[in-house]
Design an enzyme around this catalytic site. Structure first.
Site, PDB file in Angstrom:
ATOM      1  N   TRP A  46      27.182  82.603  28.870  1.00  0.00           N
ATOM      2  CA  TRP A  46      26.360  82.876  30.051  1.00  0.00           C
ATOM      3  C   TRP A  46      27.213  83.132  31.295  1.00  0.00           C
ATOM      4  CZ3 TRP A  46      25.891  78.566  26.921  1.00  0.00           C
ATOM      5  CH2 TRP A  46      26.556  77.414  27.339  1.00  0.00           C
ATOM      6  N   ARG A  47      28.541  83.003  31.151  1.00  0.00           N
ATOM      7  CA  ARG A  47      29.425  83.304  32.278  1.00  0.00           C
ATOM      8  C   ARG A  47      30.101  84.663  32.136  1.00  0.00           C
ATOM      9  NH1 ARG A  47      32.465  77.455  33.463  1.00  0.00           N
ATOM     10  NH2 ARG A  47      30.573  76.309  34.041  1.00  0.00           N
ATOM     11  N   GLU A  61      20.993  77.424  32.134  1.00  0.00           N
ATOM     12  CA  GLU A  61      20.839  76.213  32.945  1.00  0.00           C
ATOM     13  C   GLU A  61      19.685  75.347  32.445  1.00  0.00           C
ATOM     14  OE1 GLU A  61      22.753  74.886  35.130  1.00  0.00           O
ATOM     15  OE2 GLU A  61      24.184  76.540  35.191  1.00  0.00           O
ATOM     16  N   LEU A 105      16.436  71.370  20.196  1.00  0.00           N
ATOM     17  CA  LEU A 105      16.908  71.105  21.559  1.00  0.00           C
ATOM     18  C   LEU A 105      16.087  70.014  22.240  1.00  0.00           C
ATOM     19  CD1 LEU A 105      17.710  74.644  23.046  1.00  0.00           C
ATOM     20  CD2 LEU A 105      19.325  72.809  22.520  1.00  0.00           C
ATOM     21  N   TYR A 161      18.234  72.010  41.874  1.00  0.00           N
ATOM     22  CA  TYR A 161      19.531  72.265  41.228  1.00  0.00           C
ATOM     23  C   TYR A 161      19.564  73.648  40.580  1.00  0.00           C
ATOM     24  CZ  TYR A 161      22.905  72.732  37.569  1.00  0.00           C
ATOM     25  OH  TYR A 161      23.888  73.252  36.772  1.00  0.00           O
ATOM     26  N   ASP A 184      23.753  68.417  40.522  1.00  0.00           N
ATOM     27  CA  ASP A 184      23.252  67.676  39.366  1.00  0.00           C
ATOM     28  C   ASP A 184      24.017  66.366  39.266  1.00  0.00           C
ATOM     29  OD1 ASP A 184      25.745  68.411  38.449  1.00  0.00           O
ATOM     30  OD2 ASP A 184      25.024  69.343  36.593  1.00  0.00           O
TER      31      ASP A 184
END
Length: 389
Positions: free
Chosen positions: A28-29, A41, A84, A124, A142
């Site tokens: 995701w980066r 996130e 999850l 956040y 966070d």
């Protein structure tokens, strides 16, 4: 607060470390796509990075865009999230995607005040998306961030209290690098998950150790201060696994509450109802199961009655209490005793929320952890049955 020169030095030390050691390899980066950052996130809430990576990649393959997520079938969506936990997260993801399609023409908003209006997004997550996707100098606070800065500034406020977050948000808003706010926020998070971890921190390896007051003063063990959370409320539950050949009876949970809309073996809560003043004992509701064991005839009779009257199944074999386990939600703890029942036939007239499902079709259903645990107990109960899978 520090003088400007010290703030500048702090930013440089942190970002130099991030450039050299940061986890830029995370999927995701790879870019600044707000959709990918948002999904990651939400997944990372209550879940470790190493666990999230394969889920994230699979999720992106199934739902590559906001539009795809908004239009996804809920059963497929829940299946993609299976394992999850905290399933309200993925339901809120879809609701927010539908909001974006309807209210923002399918384009993720770039204003923090609008981002925070989306379902399931708090301060956040709004700060993380704003800084990482849109390069806005917004704080993303966070638990990791509060832990790092409570030690750096020796802040003794209780980080379990919502009001304390405001202190850290004001602090980060001053410290965040205006040129690289996303990298700054991610660097603090990376630091908080490794070198400045909750236990066994390694402050001597930290790139900001010279700025860390707790390290310099030998008070690391005092920070952060976090009051103990309330223990989850225990509930005694009965899981009833009803089988006929390779068919099993599943029920769909209500739309609200724990495990909403999931398909599971019937799970019934023990509730002794109102007090019977005449008999001076609690009234046992006829659809609830008493504590069962092979030597508890009353419990077995209650199990039989429940299967017959409420699940509408005729049964010819009852194996009570074949196993048990506990499952902890954020505020509840279910203590589940599992009973195995062999049905005499496949009943056609079932309650609307129930149906017979072949074990071979189980992979098509999203099973929450309690369902998976019940299934594992049944599989282990009969090794021949286990080997047939």
């Amino acid at each position: 607060m520090w003088p400007e020169e010290k703030i500048t030095a702090f930013r440089k030390a942190l970002l130099d470390w991030y450039d050299a050691e940061g986890r830029s390899h995370l999927p995701w980066r790879e870019n600044n796509d707000p959709y990918r950052i948002w999904v990651s996130e939400i997944m990372l809430q209550q879940t470790r990075v190493i666990t999230v990576i394969p889920y994230f990649n699979h999720f992106m393959m199934l739902f590559p865009s906001i539009k795809a997520l908004a239009e996804a079938d809920e059963e497929i969506l829940l299946k993609a999230w299976e394992g999850l936990g905290y399933y309200s997260r993925v339901r809120n993801l879809q609701k927010a995607a539908q909001q974006i399609m309807k209210e923002y023409d399918g384009v993720f908003p770039n204003d923090p005040a609008e981002i925070i209006k989306l379902k399931g997004i708090g301060p956040y997550t709004a700060g993380a998306i704003s800084s990482m996707a849109f390069n806005l100098p917004e704080p993303a606070v966070d638990g990791n961030v509060m832990r790092v800065f409570s030690r750096v500034f020796e802040i003794g406020e209780d980080i379990a209290k919502p009001a304390t977050r405001k202190i850290f948000e004001l602090l980060v808003r001053i410290l965040v690098d205006p040129e690289r706010p996303g990298d700054f926020n991610q660097a603090i998070m990376d630091l908080g998950t490794d070198i400045c971890a909750p236990s066994n921190p390694r402050p001597e390896e930290s790139p900001i150790k010279e700025f860390n007051a707790a390290y310099q003063n030998g008070t690391m063990h005092l920070y952060p201060f976090k009051s103990k959370a309330k223990r989850p409320v225990p509930k005694t539950m009965q899981g009833i696994v009803i089988q006929k050949g390779d068919q099993f009876l599943l029920e769909q949970r209500p739309q609200d509450g724990l495990l909403a809309n999931f398909w599971t073996f019937p799970i019934i809560e023990e509730d002794w109802g109102k007090w019977d003043k005449a008999k001076k004992e609690p009234i046992q509701l006829n659809f609830l199961v008493a504590e069962s064991s092979p030597t508890n005839r009353k419990g077995i009779e209650q199990l039989q009655k429940t299967v017959r009257e409420n699940l509408r199944v005729d049964a010819d074999d009852f194996q009570p209490a074949v196993g048990s386990f506990s499952h902890v939600f954020s505020h509840r703890k279910w203590n589940i005793t599992v009973h195995h029942v062999q049905a005499a036939k496949l009943t056609k007239e079932l309650p609307e929320n129930m149906k017979w499902v072949s074990r071979f079709d189980f992979p098509e259903y999203a099973f929450a952890v309690p369902q998976q645990k019940m299934w594992e107990i049944i599989r282990k109960q009969n090794r021949n049955f286990l080997q047939s899978f």
